[in-house]
Design an enzyme around this catalytic site. Structure first.
Site, PDB file in Angstrom:
ATOM      1  N   SER A 138     -38.146  51.105 -56.359  1.00  0.00           N
ATOM      2  CA  SER A 138     -37.253  51.112 -55.270  1.00  0.00           C
ATOM      3  C   SER A 138     -36.782  52.753 -55.121  1.00  0.00           C
ATOM      4  CB  SER A 138     -35.886  50.502 -55.816  1.00  0.00           C
ATOM      5  OG  SER A 138     -34.975  50.827 -54.932  1.00  0.00           O
ATOM      6  N   TYR A 151     -29.235  47.295 -61.700  1.00  0.00           N
ATOM      7  CA  TYR A 151     -30.509  47.142 -60.852  1.00  0.00           C
ATOM      8  C   TYR A 151     -30.977  48.569 -60.433  1.00  0.00           C
ATOM      9  CZ  TYR A 151     -33.311  46.849 -56.536  1.00  0.00           C
ATOM     10  OH  TYR A 151     -34.451  46.794 -55.630  1.00  0.00           O
TER      11      TYR A 151
HETATM   12  N1  LIG Z   1     -35.607  44.933 -49.713  1.00  0.00           N
HETATM   13  C1  LIG Z   1     -35.244  46.239 -49.997  1.00  0.00           C
HETATM   14  O1  LIG Z   1     -34.375  46.747 -49.541  1.00  0.00           O
HETATM   15  C2  LIG Z   1     -35.986  46.758 -51.283  1.00  0.00           C
HETATM   16  C3  LIG Z   1     -36.035  48.176 -51.510  1.00  0.00           C
HETATM   17  C4  LIG Z   1     -36.427  48.638 -52.591  1.00  0.00           C
HETATM   18  C5  LIG Z   1     -37.032  47.672 -53.562  1.00  0.00           C
HETATM   19  N2  LIG Z   1     -37.281  46.420 -53.183  1.00  0.00           N
HETATM   20  C6  LIG Z   1     -38.071  45.546 -54.176  1.00  0.00           C
HETATM   21  O2  LIG Z   1     -38.791  44.636 -53.612  1.00  0.00           O
HETATM   22  C7  LIG Z   1     -39.218  43.525 -54.321  1.00  0.00           C
HETATM   23  C8  LIG Z   1     -39.170  42.499 -53.487  1.00  0.00           C
HETATM   24  O3  LIG Z   1     -37.828  42.403 -52.963  1.00  0.00           O
HETATM   25  P1  LIG Z   1     -37.495  41.712 -51.433  1.00  0.00           P
HETATM   26  O4  LIG Z   1     -36.833  42.904 -50.833  1.00  0.00           O
HETATM   27  O5  LIG Z   1     -38.925  40.935 -50.962  1.00  0.00           O
HETATM   28  O6  LIG Z   1     -36.542  40.555 -51.702  1.00  0.00           O
HETATM   29  P2  LIG Z   1     -36.714  39.047 -51.691  1.00  0.00           P
HETATM   30  O7  LIG Z   1     -37.206  38.446 -50.297  1.00  0.00           O
HETATM   31  O8  LIG Z   1     -35.373  38.482 -52.177  1.00  0.00           O
HETATM   32  O9  LIG Z   1     -37.889  38.685 -52.319  1.00  0.00           O
HETATM   33  C9  LIG Z   1     -37.663  38.676 -54.009  1.00  0.00           C
HETATM   34  C10 LIG Z   1     -39.293  37.684 -54.581  1.00  0.00           C
HETATM   35  O10 LIG Z   1     -38.791  37.794 -56.012  1.00  0.00           O
HETATM   36  C11 LIG Z   1     -38.967  36.613 -56.289  1.00  0.00           C
HETATM   37  N3  LIG Z   1     -38.362  36.358 -57.598  1.00  0.00           N
HETATM   38  C12 LIG Z   1     -36.928  36.720 -57.987  1.00  0.00           C
HETATM   39  N4  LIG Z   1     -36.856  36.198 -59.024  1.00  0.00           N
HETATM   40  C13 LIG Z   1     -37.944  35.772 -59.686  1.00  0.00           C
HETATM   41  C14 LIG Z   1     -38.244  35.173 -60.944  1.00  0.00           C
HETATM   42  N5  LIG Z   1     -37.376  35.203 -62.083  1.00  0.00           N
HETATM   43  N6  LIG Z   1     -39.402  34.691 -60.938  1.00  0.00           N
HETATM   44  C15 LIG Z   1     -40.406  35.016 -60.114  1.00  0.00           C
HETATM   45  N7  LIG Z   1     -39.966  35.180 -58.979  1.00  0.00           N
HETATM   46  C16 LIG Z   1     -38.759  35.869 -58.657  1.00  0.00           C
HETATM   47  C17 LIG Z   1     -38.455  35.579 -55.367  1.00  0.00           C
HETATM   48  O11 LIG Z   1     -39.104  34.487 -55.668  1.00  0.00           O
HETATM   49  P3  LIG Z   1     -38.461  32.986 -55.970  1.00  0.00           P
HETATM   50  O12 LIG Z   1     -37.017  33.069 -55.819  1.00  0.00           O
HETATM   51  O13 LIG Z   1     -39.243  31.942 -55.303  1.00  0.00           O
HETATM   52  O14 LIG Z   1     -38.735  33.063 -57.316  1.00  0.00           O
HETATM   53  C18 LIG Z   1     -38.989  36.631 -54.339  1.00  0.00           C
HETATM   54  O15 LIG Z   1     -40.214  36.064 -53.708  1.00  0.00           O
HETATM   55  C19 LIG Z   1     -37.976  43.429 -55.428  1.00  0.00           C
HETATM   56  O16 LIG Z   1     -38.767  43.924 -56.599  1.00  0.00           O
HETATM   57  C20 LIG Z   1     -37.173  44.466 -54.738  1.00  0.00           C
HETATM   58  O17 LIG Z   1     -36.230  45.097 -56.136  1.00  0.00           O
HETATM   59  C21 LIG Z   1     -36.690  45.893 -52.090  1.00  0.00           C
END
Ligand SMILES: NC(=O)c1ccc[n+]([C@@H]2O[C@H](COP(=O)([O-])OP(=O)(O)OC[C@H]3O[C@@H](n4cnc5c(N)ncnc54)[C@H](OP(=O)(O)O)[C@@H]3O)[C@@H](O)[C@H]2O)c1
Length: 253
Positions: A138, A151
């Site tokens: 991130s 985080y």
């Molecule tokens: N969106 C942003 O602004 C942003 C910015 C920087 C980095 N990121 C990073 O991008 C990644 C994806 O995030 P996103 O924005 O796409 O959010 P999201 O839509 O909430 O997706 C998160 C994903 O992680 C999975 N997950 C969470 N806990 C888990 C666990 N214990 N076991 C297995 N799977 C798990 C969830 O699947 P289940 O709930 O089905 O398990 C879901 O598929 C994350 O690492 C986040 O930190 C996001």
């Protein structure tokens, strides 16, 4: 990395960035396998994208990671790309009492999850002619958001670990890339359409474009100013960043 002809395993493929990457890679002629906890969403992605395979996995559980890695290696002998994407972003208060259970779960998910997943697959990946591990960190790895202190710290740790991994694998067939997204409009906190958040489709398009040539990091242009915050101005920059969000915080619901 090459964008077609791979066998790709993506953690956190049930929503947001993971699902969008899975669908984009699937459309570009890759074999894609996604993992997540929510079975109904795994089934939905599989139904909407015939050919994408799914597997249940709680990335916070080390034993499940071992089991899933064995299944993956058995079922997909050409597996050559691991995308460590699963993550959670709980709010906290670094100036107050610690929610210990939340903290342990966060570190197990965001830090030990990718570390364990990589370790479970790395010997297999070394046997492939061209492999890639992609760790999703991130921009908050570079500029902490004080309202999500732990985080931000897990993501700084993912960045650090990625550099060590890249060094240790430098003489193998495994390349190690980092994706450091800016705020992208997903369900990570609350999908709100906030104009400060990058739309998911635009983020995926620019990310894929950069992945095609990346050797180390994929930083979309909107994220570059935060990525560039290193050096002696760091403290002032972090204060300014957090103060700017204080009066106009990230919507949580
Ligand atoms: N969106 C942003 O602004 C942003 C910015 C920087 C980095 N990121 C990073 O991008 C990644 C994806 O995030 P996103 O924005 O796409 O959010 P999201 O839509 O909430 O997706 C998160 C994903 O992680 C999975 N997950 C969470 N806990 C888990 C666990 N214990 N076991 C297995 N799977 C798990 C969830 O699947 P289940 O709930 O089905 O398990 C879901 O598929 C994350 O690492 C986040 O930190 C996001």
């Amino acid at each position: 990395m090459k964008l077609s002809g791979n066998t790709i395993f993506i953690t956190g493929g049930t929503s947001g960035i993971g699902r969008a990457l899975a669908e984009a890679f699937h459309q570009r002629g890759n074999k894609v396998i996604i993992a997540g906890r929510r079975k109904a969403l795994l089934d939905e992605v599989a139904k909407a994208n015939p050919g994408i395979d799914v597997i249940e996995l709680d990335i916070a559980d080390g034993a499940q990671i071992q089991q899933v890695a064995r299944q993956l290696i058995g079922r997909y002998p050409t597996l050559n790309v691991l995308i460590n994407n699963a993550g959670i972003m709980p709010f906290d208060n670094a100036g107050s009492a610690l929610d210990d259970a939340q903290a342990v779960h966060l570190i197990n998910t965001n830090l030990l999850g990718p570390v364990r997943m990589s370790a479970a697959l790395v010997e297999h990946l070394k046997q492939q002619p061209e492999s890639t591990i992609i760790n999703n960190s991130s921009v908050l790895a570079y500029v902490p958001l004080a309202a999500t202190a732990l985080y931000s710290a897990t993501k700084a740790a993912v960045h650090s670990y990625t550099m060590s991994q890249r060094f240790m694998l430098r003489d193998t067939s495994v390349r190690v890339l980092e994706i450091a997204p800016p705020w992208v409009d997903t369900d990570l906190v609350h999908r709100s359409g906030d104009p400060r958040a990058m739309p998911l489709d635009a983020f995926i398009a620019e990310t894929l474009e950069k992945l095609a040539t990346a050797t180390q990091e994929v930083v979309v242009s909107a994220a570059q100013p935060l990525r560039d915050n290193v050096g002696p101005n760091e403290y002032a920059f972090v204060d300014q960043f957090n103060l700017s969000l204080k009066d106009n915080p990230i919507p949580v619901a």
